[in-house]
Design an enzyme around this catalytic site. Sequence first.
Site, PDB file in Angstrom:
ATOM      1  CD  GLU A 167      10.700  29.972  36.199  1.00  0.00           C
ATOM      2  OE1 GLU A 167      10.739  29.384  35.104  1.00  0.00           O
ATOM      3  OE2 GLU A 167       9.730  30.700  36.525  1.00  0.00           O
TER       4      GLU A 167
ATOM      5  CB  CYS B 292      17.781  25.791  32.831  1.00  0.00           C
ATOM      6  SG  CYS B 292      18.032  27.533  33.127  1.00  0.00           S
TER       7      CYS B 292
END
Length: 542
Positions: A294, A328
Site C-alpha cells: 500500500e 497517505c
Amino acid sequence: MPQAIYHVPTPVNEPVNPYLPGSKATESLLNKYKEMYNQEPIDVPMYIGSEEVRTSDKRPMSPPHDHKKVLGHFNYGDGTHVDAAINAALDAREAWANLPWEQRAAVFLKAADLLAGPFRDKINAATMLAQSKNVMQAEIDAACELVDFFKFNVAYVTQIYNQQPESQPGMWNRLEYRPLEGFVFAISPFNFTSICANLCAAPAMMGNVVVWKPAESQVYSAQVIMELFKAAGLPDGVINMVTADGPTVGDIVFKHKEFAGLHFTGSSAVFKHLWKEIGSNLDLYRSYPRIVGETGGKDFIIAHKSAVAKEVATGISRGAFEFQGQKCSAASRAYLPSNIAGEIIEYVKADVATFKMGSPEDTSNFINAVIDEKAFDKIAGYIDYIKEQEDAEIVAGGNYDKSTGYFIEPTVVVTTNPKFRTMCEEIFGPVITLYVYDAEDFEGTLALLDETSEYALTGAIFSQDRYAIDLASKKLENAAGNFYINDKPTGAVVGQQPFGGARASGTNDKAGSYLNLLRWVSPRTIKETFVPAQDYRYPFLG
Ligand code: NAD
C-alpha cells in the site's frame, strides 16, 4: 485436540475517546506522556527470537516537535542480525503454523483488550512523542484502529476458514488455508502505529512467521507494539523486529530461498524498487512470493457547483491538514467550481488562521510537527518552489521553522495550471493545491482529475446533485480505491471502509479486510473418497 468449532466474539469498532479538555482520560494520557518524556533515556533492542539484541551502534530517538530532546536510543543492526531474525522466524514456524487457530486468535484478541485497556495511554503517548500526533490523531490510530485490526481480522480469519467447497455424494471436499511456506517480510512506514503492527499481525494471524523492519523514525512506538505482542503471549520468533538499514535488510531477505511474501506500506518509489529486486531473484525462491504494497497518494477533493461551500472547506481543512498532511489519504489537490471557489477559499483561510501549531502536549494544538528533518527539508523545498512560480500563489501559510521542532505552517496554494507540479506529486506534508475550474465544465474536470496523477488512493466528491454524484462515481471509478461522497477523503475505519488504492498507490489488497488476509495463505484442496472404485472400467465401455 479441539472438541468444538468455535465462534469468535463479534467485533465492534473501538469507541474513540473524545479527550475532552480537563477530562480524566486526557489527564491520564498527558501524565503518561510527561512520564515517558521525563524518564531516563530508553534503549530499544531488536527483538530476535527470545533475545533482546543490543549493539554498539546506538541511534537517537527524538520527538519531531522537540528534536533536541533525546528520548532514548535504538540499536542499529547489520546483516548478521537479519540472518538471525530470519532463522528465528523459521525456527518458530512449525509450532506456530500448527497451533490450533483459536489459540492464535486468542493471542490477538488478548492484544486488543490489553491495548484498549492498560496499554492505551502508553501506545498513544508513544505515538504522540514519536510521530508528533495530537491526542485525537494518536487515539484514532494507535489505540482504536489497532484494536479494530486485531478484532476484525480475527473474525475475518474465521470467515475465511469457514469457506469450504461443495461435496458430491460419496466424497468430502475440504479446503485448508495453509500459511505460506517460508517467512513474511514486513516493512512499515513512519506514519501509522496501527499499520505497522498490522503489517506483522495480519500474516501472523494466518499462521505465518514474520521479520519486521520498522521505519527508523517510528522505532519508539514500535517498541510498544513489541511489548504488547509479548504481553499478549505471542510466542518468541513469530514476529522479529530488526532495526537496520533498509537496503541491507532487503538485500539479505530478497536473496533467501524461504522468502515467501512482502507486506509493505510506504512510498511508491521504494515499493517499485523492492518489486524489481524480488523479480530479479525469482529463481532463488521456493515459491512465488506474495507481494502486497500500500503506497503513496495524491488524494483529491472535487466540489460540484451544487456543493455547500462550508462543507467543502471543512473537508479541506480536516482532510488536508490533520496530522500535518502525513496521511497517505490526505487531500492534497482540490478542484473547486468557479461559482463557489472564492467562498470556499475564504472559509479555508479562516480555518487555517485559527489553527494552533505546537507540541501535542498542549492539546489545543491542531497542528504538530512533521516527522523529521528530511521530510521538513523536502516539504520546505516544495514551498520554496511554489513561491517562485508564476502560475501558483500561496494564499495561506508558507512559512516554516525547524529551530525547536520540524514545524511547517499549513499551506494553501491556488494554481491556474491544473497540471502544476503540486497538483501531481505527493508532497506528504501540510500543503494543498487548489485549482478553480469553470463550474459549467464539471465532466471535463473529472477527466482532467483522472489523468493528472499516477496515484489512485482516496478521493472525495462534494455535491448536492445526485446526477453529479453519480457521474463522478462512474468517471472516477479508477481514480481512487476509497471514494467518499460529501466527506473528507481521510479517516477510513476498519470493518467499515476497507482501505487501499490501485495504480501507483499499491496492490489494493485492502488492509483490515479478508481480502488482505487471503494473501497470506496458500490453500490446499483435499478430496476424500469414502468408497473407492475397484474396477478401472467406466460404464460407457460396456
Ligand atoms: P518510505 O517509502 O520512505 O519508507 C517505508 C519503509 O521502507 C521504511 O521502513 C523504510 O526504511 C523502508 N525502506 C526504504 N528503502 C528501502 C529499501 N531499499 N529496502 C528496504 N526497505 C526500505 O515511506 P515513509 O516515508 O515511511 O511513509 C510515507 C509513505 O507511505 C507515503 O508515500 C505514504 O503515502 C505511504 N503510506 C501509504 C499507506 C497506504 O495505505 N497506502 C499508508 C501509510 C503510508
